[in-house]
Design a protein around this motif. Structure first.
Motif, PDB file in Angstrom:
ATOM      1  N   ARG A 148     -11.117  -9.079  29.867  1.00 16.97           N
ATOM      2  CA  ARG A 148     -12.285  -8.888  30.821  1.00 16.97           C
ATOM      3  C   ARG A 148     -13.442  -9.219  30.370  1.00 16.97           C
ATOM      4  O   ARG A 148     -14.338  -9.817  30.884  1.00 16.97           O
ATOM      5  CB  ARG A 148     -11.978  -7.650  31.574  1.00 16.97           C
ATOM      6  CG  ARG A 148     -12.842  -7.267  33.160  1.00 16.97           C
ATOM      7  CD  ARG A 148     -12.601  -6.039  33.365  1.00 16.97           C
ATOM      8  NE  ARG A 148     -13.225  -5.698  34.649  1.00 16.97           N
ATOM      9  CZ  ARG A 148     -13.285  -4.348  35.115  1.00 16.97           C
ATOM     10  NH1 ARG A 148     -12.440  -3.698  34.918  1.00 16.97           N
ATOM     11  NH2 ARG A 148     -13.998  -4.244  36.427  1.00 16.97           N
ATOM     12  N   ALA A 179      -6.242  -5.642  28.497  1.00 21.37           N
ATOM     13  CA  ALA A 179      -6.823  -6.009  29.884  1.00 21.37           C
ATOM     14  C   ALA A 179      -8.400  -6.133  29.709  1.00 21.37           C
ATOM     15  O   ALA A 179      -9.032  -6.948  30.321  1.00 21.37           O
ATOM     16  CB  ALA A 179      -6.356  -5.410  30.925  1.00 21.37           C
ATOM     17  N   ASP A 199      -1.825  -3.850  39.497  1.00 20.82           N
ATOM     18  CA  ASP A 199      -0.963  -4.793  40.527  1.00 20.82           C
ATOM     19  C   ASP A 199       0.107  -5.441  39.821  1.00 20.82           C
ATOM     20  O   ASP A 199       0.133  -5.978  38.614  1.00 20.82           O
ATOM     21  CB  ASP A 199      -1.845  -5.631  41.107  1.00 20.82           C
ATOM     22  CG  ASP A 199      -1.086  -6.669  42.112  1.00 20.82           C
ATOM     23  OD1 ASP A 199      -0.764  -6.109  43.213  1.00 20.82           O
ATOM     24  OD2 ASP A 199      -0.908  -7.750  41.585  1.00 20.82           O
ATOM     25  N   LEU A 246       1.904  -8.335  40.197  1.00 21.68           N
ATOM     26  CA  LEU A 246       1.571  -9.540  39.838  1.00 21.68           C
ATOM     27  C   LEU A 246       0.750  -9.810  38.941  1.00 21.68           C
ATOM     28  O   LEU A 246       0.605 -10.832  37.986  1.00 21.68           O
ATOM     29  CB  LEU A 246       1.449 -10.324  41.247  1.00 21.68           C
ATOM     30  CG  LEU A 246       2.581 -10.404  42.289  1.00 21.68           C
ATOM     31  CD1 LEU A 246       2.184 -11.086  43.445  1.00 21.68           C
ATOM     32  CD2 LEU A 246       3.817 -11.077  41.650  1.00 21.68           C
ATOM     33  N   THR A 247      -0.316  -8.945  39.114  1.00 22.52           N
ATOM     34  CA  THR A 247      -1.655  -9.280  38.222  1.00 22.52           C
ATOM     35  C   THR A 247      -1.137  -8.737  36.501  1.00 22.52           C
ATOM     36  O   THR A 247      -1.366  -9.543  35.700  1.00 22.52           O
ATOM     37  CB  THR A 247      -2.562  -8.238  38.548  1.00 22.52           C
ATOM     38  OG1 THR A 247      -3.179  -8.689  39.828  1.00 22.52           O
ATOM     39  CG2 THR A 247      -3.925  -8.468  37.529  1.00 22.52           C
ATOM     40  N   ARG A 248      -0.244  -7.852  36.484  1.00 23.30           N
ATOM     41  CA  ARG A 248       0.164  -7.425  35.259  1.00 23.30           C
ATOM     42  C   ARG A 248       1.231  -8.393  34.682  1.00 23.30           C
ATOM     43  O   ARG A 248       1.097  -8.941  33.364  1.00 23.30           O
ATOM     44  CB  ARG A 248       0.943  -5.992  35.336  1.00 23.30           C
ATOM     45  CG  ARG A 248       1.466  -5.511  34.102  1.00 23.30           C
ATOM     46  CD  ARG A 248       2.141  -4.081  34.315  1.00 23.30           C
ATOM     47  NE  ARG A 248       3.014  -3.924  33.127  1.00 23.30           N
ATOM     48  CZ  ARG A 248       2.726  -3.365  31.968  1.00 23.30           C
ATOM     49  NH1 ARG A 248       1.596  -2.883  31.997  1.00 23.30           N
ATOM     50  NH2 ARG A 248       3.668  -2.847  31.032  1.00 23.30           N
ATOM     51  N   ARG A 255       1.512 -11.578  35.534  1.00 21.96           N
ATOM     52  CA  ARG A 255       0.696 -12.937  34.938  1.00 21.96           C
ATOM     53  C   ARG A 255       0.096 -12.661  33.362  1.00 21.96           C
ATOM     54  O   ARG A 255      -0.075 -13.536  32.456  1.00 21.96           O
ATOM     55  CB  ARG A 255      -0.289 -13.254  35.838  1.00 21.96           C
ATOM     56  CG  ARG A 255       0.377 -14.212  37.166  1.00 21.96           C
ATOM     57  CD  ARG A 255      -0.606 -14.727  38.007  1.00 21.96           C
ATOM     58  NE  ARG A 255      -1.654 -13.966  38.574  1.00 21.96           N
ATOM     59  CZ  ARG A 255      -1.556 -13.330  39.752  1.00 21.96           C
ATOM     60  NH1 ARG A 255      -0.504 -13.432  40.558  1.00 21.96           N
ATOM     61  NH2 ARG A 255      -2.501 -12.506  40.320  1.00 21.96           N
ATOM     62  N   PHE A 256      -0.684 -11.329  33.597  1.00 21.87           N
ATOM     63  CA  PHE A 256      -1.384 -11.287  32.202  1.00 21.87           C
ATOM     64  C   PHE A 256      -0.321 -11.063  30.998  1.00 21.87           C
ATOM     65  O   PHE A 256      -0.802 -11.820  30.305  1.00 21.87           O
ATOM     66  CB  PHE A 256      -2.133  -9.477  32.316  1.00 21.87           C
ATOM     67  CG  PHE A 256      -2.889  -9.361  31.210  1.00 21.87           C
ATOM     68  CD1 PHE A 256      -4.240  -9.888  31.011  1.00 21.87           C
ATOM     69  CD2 PHE A 256      -2.531  -8.981  29.946  1.00 21.87           C
ATOM     70  CE1 PHE A 256      -5.050  -9.679  29.899  1.00 21.87           C
ATOM     71  CE2 PHE A 256      -3.147  -8.470  28.998  1.00 21.87           C
ATOM     72  CZ  PHE A 256      -4.354  -8.689  28.791  1.00 21.87           C
ATOM     73  N   ALA A 304      -6.571  -2.308  40.031  1.00 24.42           N
ATOM     74  CA  ALA A 304      -6.379  -3.589  40.319  1.00 24.42           C
ATOM     75  C   ALA A 304      -5.536  -4.419  39.277  1.00 24.42           C
ATOM     76  O   ALA A 304      -4.862  -5.098  39.462  1.00 24.42           O
ATOM     77  CB  ALA A 304      -7.640  -4.445  40.475  1.00 24.42           C
ATOM     78  N   GLN A 305      -5.859  -3.881  37.815  1.00 21.23           N
ATOM     79  CA  GLN A 305      -5.041  -4.555  36.630  1.00 21.23           C
ATOM     80  C   GLN A 305      -3.474  -3.957  36.649  1.00 21.23           C
ATOM     81  O   GLN A 305      -2.993  -4.628  36.019  1.00 21.23           O
ATOM     82  CB  GLN A 305      -5.932  -4.435  35.742  1.00 21.23           C
ATOM     83  CG  GLN A 305      -5.871  -2.867  34.797  1.00 21.23           C
ATOM     84  CD  GLN A 305      -6.682  -2.772  33.734  1.00 21.23           C
ATOM     85  OE1 GLN A 305      -7.914  -3.307  33.526  1.00 21.23           O
ATOM     86  NE2 GLN A 305      -6.405  -1.794  33.096  1.00 21.23           N
TER      87      GLN A 305
END
Length: 364
Positions: free
Chosen positions: A212, A208, A346, A348-350, A352-353, A343-344
């Motif tokens: 970034r 991540a 979250d 949904l964020t995780r 999607r990543f 934040a990373q």
């Protein structure tokens, strides 16, 4: 991409069970055992330090191997013979789950997965630390009064000597590394290793942060995927496979796991990439259900003290918290203890990543 799934292994085992015609009760027992092995809290190693007659014992769970922390623990016990320490090693993701979901009881938690540690602190699963511990850390190496860094470590590239046979140049940036692998596919196919961010807490943190800082990470992931990169849970296994030449390249390995014996380090090079080298903080916290929080904080105070930091550096090989290193080596980029780490995580964020990462790695 090579990766052995515990679930797939479980399915294979169940197929064997049906073929042998085991009774239903036997099948149920076996299924329970498989589930426990696949999803339960994993203890990779454990050791008790101190006198058998020591009246007090604290339980430390850590993602750091025993031999790395052993000199520090022994140094502390030498000064505090009435204390024994039960040291348990577990992968960073499993360590988090044990505290956050399973209610496992520990007095101190030390992990390389900074984001997961911050989540434990932010979710109210930790106790406040004493002021002397907080004050010993710079502002970027602590989170409120709940979490502190105890060491800072670069994530490096390991390159076996054989990788450069024929006069190839040492890669100094990610672009160089991409070109080296892409231009020599037969040499590197199946012999590249990196963390699996889907199962390794530190691996997800590194990936991540890489993404970034630069889009080059995704091109690197695509090249590694096309060359059937092997996925790992931890740095120690990648280092072992570099030493035996099973791997020629290992990407994002924690430098603290390098063998300190010169002979054991022969045959491969350690590279800090000059475009940027991520540097994490190995962090510590006291869980809210710790049976002996006072004793745990005593040990942590020793760990962040000048004498403890000296032991970490000289005996354990863990770089101490030192803001000056970023001026001396500007390619080092610290991962700071700030809300961006939360934040990373979250869901949904995780998700999607990881979906994007799998798509990059699973190249034809």
């Amino acid at each position: 991409m090579t990766h052995a799934s515990p679930v797939s292994e479980a399915r294979k085992l169940l197929v064997q069970v049906f073929r042998t015609g085991l009774q239903l009760i036997g099948l149920s027992s076996l299924l329970l055992a498989v589930q426990t092995q696949a999803f339960g809290f994993t203890i990779e190693a454990e050791k008790r330090f101190g006198l058998a007659s020591a009246p007090n014992e604290i339980r430390i769970v850590s993602s750091t191997d025993i031999d790395v922390f052993q000199p520090v623990i022994e140094g502390y016990i030498q000064e505090h013979p009435s204390i024994a320490i039960h040291y348990i090693v577990s992968p960073s993701q499993g360590l988090y789950d044990a505290v956050a979901k399973d209610g496992e009881v520990f007095d101190l938690v030390i992990s390389s997965a900074m984001d997961l540690q911050m989540k434990l602190a932010n979710d109210g699963l930790t106790q406040p630390l004493r002021q002397e511990i907080i004050a010993a850390r710079p502002s970027w190496a602590r989170w409120r009064d709940r979490l502190v860094g105890v060491a800072q470590e670069p994530a490096v590239v390991l390159l076996a000597d054989e990788a450069l046979a024929g006069g190839l140049q040492v890669p100094r940036t990610r672009r160089d590394l991409i070109n080296l692998m892409r231009d020599n596919p037969e040499r590197f196919r199946g012999r590249i290793g990196t963390y699996d961010p889907a199962v390794a807490g530190a691996g997800y943190l590194f990936a991540a942060q890489d993404a970034r800082m630069s889009d080059t990470f995704w091109r690197l992931a695509e090249v590694m995927g096309r060359l059937d990169a092997r996925l790992y849970c931890c740095s120690g296994e990648m280092i072992a496979d570099i030493q035996t030449k099973k791997l020629l390249i290992a990407y994002n390995v924690l430098g603290s796991y390098m063998p300190r014996d010169k002979v054991a380090r022969e045959g491969f090079e350690v590279i800090e990439l000059e475009d940027f080298t991520i540097t994490l903080l190995r962090t510590a916290l006291v869980p809210s259900n710790a049976p002996y929080p006072g004793l745990a904080q005593d040990f942590l105070a020793f760990l962040v003290s000048p004498s403890g930091q000296k032991l970490l550096t000289e005996r354990a090989g863990l770089p101490p918290i030192d803001p000056g290193v970023y001026t001396e080596r500007p390619h080092l980029r610290p991962i700071r203890l700030d809300p961006g780490l939360l934040a990373q995580l979250d869901k949904l964020t995780r998700a999607r990543f990881l979906e994007e990462w799998h798509a990059a790695m699973e190249q034809p």
